[in-house]
Design a protein around this motif. Sequence first.
Motif, PDB file in Angstrom:
ATOM      1  N   ALA A 171     115.377  54.032  11.378  1.00 32.15           N
ATOM      2  CA  ALA A 171     114.734  53.941  12.697  1.00 32.15           C
ATOM      3  C   ALA A 171     115.634  53.174  13.678  1.00 32.15           C
ATOM      4  O   ALA A 171     115.792  53.573  14.836  1.00 32.15           O
ATOM      5  CB  ALA A 171     113.380  53.253  12.574  1.00 32.15           C
ATOM      6  N   GLY A 204     117.241  56.303  15.305  1.00 29.63           N
ATOM      7  CA  GLY A 204     116.059  56.527  16.145  1.00 29.63           C
ATOM      8  C   GLY A 204     116.257  55.949  17.536  1.00 29.63           C
ATOM      9  O   GLY A 204     117.090  55.065  17.741  1.00 29.63           O
ATOM     10  N   PRO A 242     112.619  49.900  17.470  1.00 29.85           N
ATOM     11  CA  PRO A 242     111.545  50.057  16.479  1.00 29.85           C
ATOM     12  C   PRO A 242     110.489  48.962  16.664  1.00 29.85           C
ATOM     13  O   PRO A 242     110.780  47.893  17.203  1.00 29.85           O
ATOM     14  CB  PRO A 242     112.260  49.866  15.142  1.00 29.85           C
ATOM     15  CG  PRO A 242     113.702  50.017  15.420  1.00 29.85           C
ATOM     16  CD  PRO A 242     113.915  49.657  16.847  1.00 29.85           C
ATOM     17  N   ASP A 262     113.745  53.574   5.648  1.00 32.33           N
ATOM     18  CA  ASP A 262     113.113  54.141   6.855  1.00 32.33           C
ATOM     19  C   ASP A 262     113.334  53.230   8.052  1.00 32.33           C
ATOM     20  O   ASP A 262     113.593  53.672   9.170  1.00 32.33           O
ATOM     21  CB  ASP A 262     111.608  54.330   6.632  1.00 32.33           C
ATOM     22  CG  ASP A 262     111.358  55.445   5.626  1.00 32.33           C
ATOM     23  OD1 ASP A 262     112.294  56.252   5.402  1.00 32.33           O
ATOM     24  OD2 ASP A 262     110.254  55.482   5.057  1.00 32.33           O
TER      25      ASP A 262
END
Length: 598
Positions: A440, A444, A448, A436
């Motif tokens: 990210a 993402g 983060p 994850d």
Amino acid sequence: MVTEINDPHSYAKPSESVVKHLDWTATVDFDSKTITAKATLTLENATDAKNVVLDTKMLNIEKVTLGEDEQPTTFILGEYDQFLGKSLTVEITPETKYVNVYYTTSPEAEAVQWLSPIQTADKEQPFLFTQSQAILARSWVPIQDSPGIRFTYNATVTVPSNLLALMSAENPKEKNETGTYHFKMEQPIPSYLLALSVGDLEFRELGPRTGVYAEPSVIEAAAYEFGDLESMVGAAESLYGPYQWGRYDLLVLPPSFPFGGMENPRLTFATPTILAGDRSLTALVAHELAHSWSGNLVTNATWDDFWLNEGFTVYFEQRIMEKMYGRDYSEMLATLSYQGLKEEIATMTADGMAKDTELKLSLKGRNPDDGMTSIAYDKGYLFLRSQEELVGREKFDAFLKDYFTSNAFTVMTTEGFIAQLDEKLYKKNGLVMDKDNINAWIYGPGLPENGPVPSSDKFAKVDDQWTAFVGGTPADKLQTEGWSSHEWLHFVRSIPEDLSLEKMTELDKAFGFTKSGNSEVLSAWLEKSITHQYEPAYAKLEDFLVHTGRRKFLMPLYKELILTDAGKIRANAIYKKARPNYHFVATSSIDALLGVKQ
Ligand code: BES
Ligand code: ZN
């Protein structure tokens, strides 16, 4: 054999026929601003190959033949695309080994900048340089212009007999009377690393494997500035393994070079704006040298994976700087970049470009140049630093060293990298990768939570001086002894928006910012001068904009200028004078910014 990578920025179909070697014979003509050449491409074909597809842009193709015996064939040029140019499809058979393309470049070839003598340092001879990355090689060589395709090359280049030609290859050290030079690049490289420069150039040895080329009036300063080059190569090797390219030389270009540096193999191209006189801006050389591993050995598969080239390189650059000058020093550099990154993320997000703050990009249908933001560089760096901090430096360094060795001379996708990270950093050490968290960072937006935050004690001391200055301590009483140019840069960047003109004047008087010989400090000060309408710096601003072509400096200055109506008028007036001095890479960005139609 031939693996298919889907590169949205190339017409090539390497699974049908792929270029393995280039033989390039060329004549450079400064009068017509053209290069006339024959490119012989050695192919590797699928058993049912019917065509080889090349990328071209604005090339005038005279004829195409096949084989050593120059058999006739047919070819088709496709539709023109503003970014991709035209495909050149040549009819072949599976047995075709060589394709010969006879062509002339356009005077507007986007990779090539032709400089008149007054645009050079010595002002006596013309000059030429190319900038192929990302997809401009096709404007001077018909080639499969995709970073996932590697080939070796040989070249014979004829130039006016008083000039020297250099390439991203084994290079001559001095001029010869014939004006014809031979080049050899025996390691396979992607097309974006093809490079040529022609000018009145001299060579100076710096160490057994290192040296510098520059115009005669610049060579002395250049030799001093890069005095640490040989030991820098040693420092890099001690981190991640042997330097694989033979020599490492630098070429200092005239000021219109649009970048700080370009990692052309064996011969990094560099802006003269790093000649600060005190070796303070050589992190840029560490960066380009680091590309000899990250990028040139292990290459991003497509421009969507650009962070693999640049993020790794910034990480490696930081490690070289730490090794040579200590953690205090490298943390100053990391902090400066971190501040820039946070600002850029904020602006990109505000401008509706949050998608481009992800490490893995989607540049299909766009100019790959759009990916050249601090995301690839500094978010990429922070991500790798986060991995180092998670597993510890020892394990991370072992992983990286192996990564460069086992993937040398191949391409890497973002997904391939994640798989190797999982296998060879985590599983191998009995650790579990936090998917994850990795996702990210890579898929993402922004930064983060809980990522690394560089911090510098030296900068904290600079901040204290700001508190003192704002609190009434006169500028000439501030404690600035022993400050490096990075501390000065941090100081100038910290000038608050509401600082009075009186205080701006006081600072300039005490520290001579408008006269600074350090291009980083000067450009930061000029930007603040625009914000504060500090008129004593305006003449210098105009001079700087007209004579420097480095886009990283130009863009913030023009952006700041156009925030006011009066500034807009000035920006356009200056640009009118300056534009003929800029490379295509810079004009294409500034034309868009100022709404200039060409
Ligand atoms: N390879 C880049 C320059 C580049 C990137 C050209 C993308 C065209 C498309 C080079 O290594 C680079 O990053 N240069 C920086 C240097 C810096 C980060 C130290 C530059 O020119 O500012
Ligand atoms: Zn780079």
